[in-house]
Design a protein around this motif. Structure first.
Motif, PDB file in Angstrom:
ATOM      1  N   LEU A 119       0.786  -1.129   0.059  1.00  0.00           N
ATOM      2  CA  LEU A 119       0.305  -0.084   0.023  1.00  0.00           C
ATOM      3  C   LEU A 119       0.583   1.503  -0.147  1.00  0.00           C
ATOM      4  O   LEU A 119       0.143   2.214  -0.233  1.00  0.00           O
ATOM      5  CB  LEU A 119      -0.962   0.288   1.401  1.00  0.00           C
ATOM      6  N   GLY A 120       2.129   1.225   0.443  1.00  0.00           N
ATOM      7  CA  GLY A 120       3.413   2.011   0.158  1.00  0.00           C
ATOM      8  C   GLY A 120       3.522   2.788   1.541  1.00  0.00           C
ATOM      9  O   GLY A 120       2.098   2.458   2.647  1.00  0.00           O
ATOM     10  N   GLU A 121       4.282   3.656   1.666  1.00  0.00           N
ATOM     11  CA  GLU A 121       4.920   4.044   3.543  1.00  0.00           C
ATOM     12  C   GLU A 121       3.649   4.507   4.126  1.00  0.00           C
ATOM     13  O   GLU A 121       3.248   5.179   5.395  1.00  0.00           O
ATOM     14  CB  GLU A 121       6.187   4.621   3.410  1.00  0.00           C
ATOM     15  N   GLY A 122       2.765   5.770   3.529  1.00  0.00           N
ATOM     16  CA  GLY A 122       1.832   6.921   3.313  1.00  0.00           C
ATOM     17  C   GLY A 122       1.352   6.421   3.697  1.00  0.00           C
ATOM     18  O   GLY A 122       0.428   6.833   4.821  1.00  0.00           O
ATOM     19  N   GLU A 123       0.602   5.233   4.289  1.00  0.00           N
ATOM     20  CA  GLU A 123      -0.597   4.625   4.331  1.00  0.00           C
ATOM     21  C   GLU A 123      -1.038   4.421   5.988  1.00  0.00           C
ATOM     22  O   GLU A 123      -0.270   3.577   6.265  1.00  0.00           O
ATOM     23  CB  GLU A 123      -1.011   3.342   3.746  1.00  0.00           C
ATOM     24  N   SER A 124      -1.475   5.841   6.563  1.00  0.00           N
ATOM     25  CA  SER A 124      -1.814   5.190   7.892  1.00  0.00           C
ATOM     26  C   SER A 124      -2.518   4.520   8.361  1.00  0.00           C
ATOM     27  O   SER A 124      -3.013   4.451  10.461  1.00  0.00           O
ATOM     28  CB  SER A 124      -2.604   6.840   8.650  1.00  0.00           C
ATOM     29  N   HIS A 125      -3.429   3.966   7.724  1.00  0.00           N
ATOM     30  CA  HIS A 125      -3.773   2.806   8.583  1.00  0.00           C
ATOM     31  C   HIS A 125      -3.072   1.858   8.840  1.00  0.00           C
ATOM     32  O   HIS A 125      -4.031   0.698   9.231  1.00  0.00           O
ATOM     33  CB  HIS A 125      -5.704   3.091   7.527  1.00  0.00           C
ATOM     34  N   ILE A 126      -2.404   1.365   8.329  1.00  0.00           N
ATOM     35  CA  ILE A 126      -2.290   0.085   8.143  1.00  0.00           C
ATOM     36  C   ILE A 126      -1.558  -0.011   9.927  1.00  0.00           C
ATOM     37  O   ILE A 126      -1.843  -1.155   9.898  1.00  0.00           O
ATOM     38  CB  ILE A 126       0.016   0.446   7.418  1.00  0.00           C
ATOM     39  N   PRO A 127      -0.806   0.890  11.310  1.00  0.00           N
ATOM     40  CA  PRO A 127      -0.931   0.454  12.153  1.00  0.00           C
ATOM     41  C   PRO A 127      -2.442  -0.440  12.698  1.00  0.00           C
ATOM     42  O   PRO A 127      -1.687  -0.963  13.591  1.00  0.00           O
ATOM     43  CB  PRO A 127      -0.390   1.945  12.827  1.00  0.00           C
ATOM     44  N   ILE A 128      -3.106   0.276  12.371  1.00  0.00           N
ATOM     45  CA  ILE A 128      -4.493   0.167  12.326  1.00  0.00           C
ATOM     46  C   ILE A 128      -4.716  -1.352  12.202  1.00  0.00           C
ATOM     47  O   ILE A 128      -5.143  -2.379  13.245  1.00  0.00           O
ATOM     48  CB  ILE A 128      -5.693   1.020  12.268  1.00  0.00           C
ATOM     49  N   VAL A 129      -5.084  -1.818  10.626  1.00  0.00           N
ATOM     50  CA  VAL A 129      -5.464  -2.909  10.564  1.00  0.00           C
ATOM     51  C   VAL A 129      -4.458  -4.258  11.509  1.00  0.00           C
ATOM     52  O   VAL A 129      -4.587  -5.384  11.507  1.00  0.00           O
ATOM     53  CB  VAL A 129      -5.277  -3.108   9.209  1.00  0.00           C
ATOM     54  N   ALA A 130      -2.808  -4.246  11.081  1.00  0.00           N
ATOM     55  CA  ALA A 130      -2.028  -5.074  11.997  1.00  0.00           C
ATOM     56  C   ALA A 130      -1.955  -5.583  13.360  1.00  0.00           C
ATOM     57  O   ALA A 130      -2.150  -5.975  13.295  1.00  0.00           O
ATOM     58  CB  ALA A 130      -0.840  -4.456  11.411  1.00  0.00           C
ATOM     59  N   GLY A 131      -2.296  -3.585  13.939  1.00  0.00           N
ATOM     60  CA  GLY A 131      -2.569  -3.863  15.200  1.00  0.00           C
ATOM     61  C   GLY A 131      -3.990  -5.445  15.992  1.00  0.00           C
ATOM     62  O   GLY A 131      -3.767  -5.934  15.868  1.00  0.00           O
ATOM     63  N   ILE A 132      -5.360  -4.956  14.652  1.00  0.00           N
ATOM     64  CA  ILE A 132      -6.078  -5.410  15.097  1.00  0.00           C
ATOM     65  C   ILE A 132      -5.975  -7.415  14.374  1.00  0.00           C
ATOM     66  O   ILE A 132      -6.465  -8.585  15.439  1.00  0.00           O
ATOM     67  CB  ILE A 132      -7.645  -4.701  13.768  1.00  0.00           C
ATOM     68  N   TYR A 190      -3.514   1.746  19.764  1.00  0.00           N
ATOM     69  CA  TYR A 190      -2.677   1.763  20.205  1.00  0.00           C
ATOM     70  C   TYR A 190      -1.299   1.743  19.375  1.00  0.00           C
ATOM     71  O   TYR A 190      -0.505   3.112  19.203  1.00  0.00           O
ATOM     72  CB  TYR A 190      -2.057   0.524  21.641  1.00  0.00           C
ATOM     73  N   TRP A 191      -1.430   0.831  18.707  1.00  0.00           N
ATOM     74  CA  TRP A 191      -0.788   0.728  17.627  1.00  0.00           C
ATOM     75  C   TRP A 191      -0.761   2.146  16.818  1.00  0.00           C
ATOM     76  O   TRP A 191       0.348   2.909  16.131  1.00  0.00           O
ATOM     77  CB  TRP A 191      -0.808  -0.204  17.307  1.00  0.00           C
ATOM     78  N   TYR A 192      -1.881   3.093  16.138  1.00  0.00           N
ATOM     79  CA  TYR A 192      -2.142   4.105  15.391  1.00  0.00           C
ATOM     80  C   TYR A 192      -1.392   5.198  16.810  1.00  0.00           C
ATOM     81  O   TYR A 192      -1.205   6.088  15.521  1.00  0.00           O
ATOM     82  CB  TYR A 192      -3.255   4.134  15.195  1.00  0.00           C
ATOM     83  N   ASN A 193      -1.469   6.201  17.919  1.00  0.00           N
ATOM     84  CA  ASN A 193      -1.701   6.628  18.766  1.00  0.00           C
ATOM     85  C   ASN A 193      -0.058   6.221  18.284  1.00  0.00           C
ATOM     86  O   ASN A 193       1.508   8.011  18.591  1.00  0.00           O
ATOM     87  CB  ASN A 193      -1.583   6.785  20.184  1.00  0.00           C
ATOM     88  N   TYR A 194       0.694   5.256  18.840  1.00  0.00           N
ATOM     89  CA  TYR A 194       2.219   5.080  18.982  1.00  0.00           C
ATOM     90  C   TYR A 194       2.729   5.733  17.884  1.00  0.00           C
ATOM     91  O   TYR A 194       3.788   6.211  17.491  1.00  0.00           O
ATOM     92  CB  TYR A 194       2.585   3.662  19.340  1.00  0.00           C
ATOM     93  N   GLU A 195       2.554   5.141  16.749  1.00  0.00           N
ATOM     94  CA  GLU A 195       3.247   5.718  15.411  1.00  0.00           C
ATOM     95  C   GLU A 195       3.284   7.643  15.246  1.00  0.00           C
ATOM     96  O   GLU A 195       4.052   7.772  14.957  1.00  0.00           O
ATOM     97  CB  GLU A 195       2.603   5.236  14.147  1.00  0.00           C
ATOM     98  N   VAL A 196       1.703   7.636  15.571  1.00  0.00           N
ATOM     99  CA  VAL A 196       1.569   9.166  15.035  1.00  0.00           C
ATOM    100  C   VAL A 196       2.549   9.831  16.720  1.00  0.00           C
ATOM    101  O   VAL A 196       3.206  11.055  16.167  1.00  0.00           O
ATOM    102  CB  VAL A 196       0.298   9.550  15.467  1.00  0.00           C
ATOM    103  N   LEU A 197       2.150   9.501  17.411  1.00  0.00           N
ATOM    104  CA  LEU A 197       3.278  10.258  18.559  1.00  0.00           C
ATOM    105  C   LEU A 197       4.412  10.086  18.440  1.00  0.00           C
ATOM    106  O   LEU A 197       5.835  10.909  18.710  1.00  0.00           O
ATOM    107  CB  LEU A 197       3.090   9.557  19.952  1.00  0.00           C
ATOM    108  N   LYS A 198       5.381   9.298  18.272  1.00  0.00           N
ATOM    109  CA  LYS A 198       6.547   9.089  17.792  1.00  0.00           C
ATOM    110  C   LYS A 198       7.040   9.319  16.656  1.00  0.00           C
ATOM    111  O   LYS A 198       7.732  10.193  17.011  1.00  0.00           O
ATOM    112  CB  LYS A 198       7.034   7.523  16.915  1.00  0.00           C
TER     113      LYS A 198
END
Length: 338
Positions: free
Chosen positions: A136-149, A213-221
């Protein structure tokens, strides 16, 4: 999920190294947070009254009030004093009545559960993140959500029976013989599927937790790296991002944690000789029952010990994991040079 996983779809840290890194964090985190988990479960378990027929049982997790009525309505009371008034009170009463070792009750099954669960969870998350980013590419912001679920759903399903046993060992003080008798009895009466009791509320708690958790973690990082003018996150950036994202997710998903604890501790709340198993209740029915008896705040029972547990646990786990992966990455880079 991290800088070393970014870029071309080449895994610089092998799955085996990811497993070792996650094991290290799981063991350290389990030793640190188990006392807070015990207190949280005791506080939640004490608000789990039920009745069936002429038998009534109230358990506060540490002490019991048992009333068994015979056919004539005669009552036999077995009363033990003690009710927790809060987090500190629970700590003090558990230590006074059962000894300080009881704060680590359920640690063996916690370790047995934490290691494989963490290995499955973190390794699957990293592998899925790399795969999705390559597609999907590096810029896809929903990847952490899908992978985490997906990663959390798989881990919860595999580990659910051990989670049930751990919750029972922490909700009251039981011997391993009593635990073995309980498991054997439940399997013989209700089949192996009974060991997955509490799976639904666990999923409702852990899957949204993982996504947030993963979405916020990636954004905060990324935000902290940008504020610090860094291209790579430091140990403290990982630590802070893990603590903040874990705390937010813990508050939002706490009601499902309360329901999970109540559904699982109900299995202990009967005497096989005198008290029948209570009727099954859905997650939403239990929530309505909690609100009716304890108000909306009842859904957030154990908030303080959960936050005290989750914030450092998430911080230590993710920072240790990232540090270990960084170590392995450097080792792999050295081997490639030679």
């Amino acid at each position: 999920m991290d800088p070393e996983a970014a870029g071309p779809p080449i895994i610089k840290v092998t799955p085996l190294q990811q497993m070792i890194a996650s094991c290290t964090g799981a063991i350290l985190t389990s030793l640190m947070v188990t006392p807070f988990d015990v207190v949280k479960i005791r506080l939640q378990a004490q608000n789990n009254p039920f009745s069936k027929g002429k038998c009534f049982l109230y358990s506060n997790g540490l002490m019991d009030h048992l009333c068994v009525c015979d056919e004539e309505g005669n009552k036999a009371w077995y009363k033990k004093p003690g009710r927790f008034q809060g987090t500190l009170d629970a700590f003090l009463k558990i230590i006074r009545n059962e000894g300080i070792k009881s704060l680590w009750s359920g640690l063996p099954p916690t370790l047995v559960m934490a290691v494989p669960a963490t290995v499955i969870y973190f390794t699957c998350y990293d592998q899925l993140t790399v795969l999705l980013r390559s597609k999907l590419g590096e810029g896809e912001s929903h990847i952490p959500i899908v992978a985490g679920i997906v990663a959390r759903l798989g881990a919860v399903t595999v580990i659910s029976p051990l989670e049930l046993i751990r919750t029972k060992m922490q909700s009251k003080k039981f011997s391993y013989e009593e635990l073995h008798q309980f498991v054997s009895k439940k399997v013989s009466e209700d089949g192996w599927i009974s060991l997955w009791k509490g799976w639904a509320p666990t999923v409702l708690r852990d899957v949204p937790f993982s996504a947030m958790y993963w979405y916020n973690y990636e954004v905060l990082k990324k935000w902290l790296c940008a504020k610090s003018g860094l291209c790579e996150p430091t140990f403290m950036i990982n630590f802070t991002s893990g603590a903040l994202s874990g705390s937010f997710a813990a508050v939002v998903t706490l009601p499902f944690d309360v329901v999970k604890t109540q559904k699982q501790t109900q299995l202990w709340m009967y005497d096989s000789r005198k008290i029948s198993m209570p009727l099954q209740m859905s997650t939403w029915a239990i929530m309505k029952n909690i609100v009716a008896k304890n108000g909306f705040s009842g859904l957030f029972t154990g908030l303080i010990p959960r936050l005290i547990k989750i914030a450092p646990a998430c911080a230590v786990m993710i920072s240790t994991y990232e540090f270990a992966k960084s170590f392995f990455q450097k080792q792999n880079a050295r081997r490639q040079q030679y």
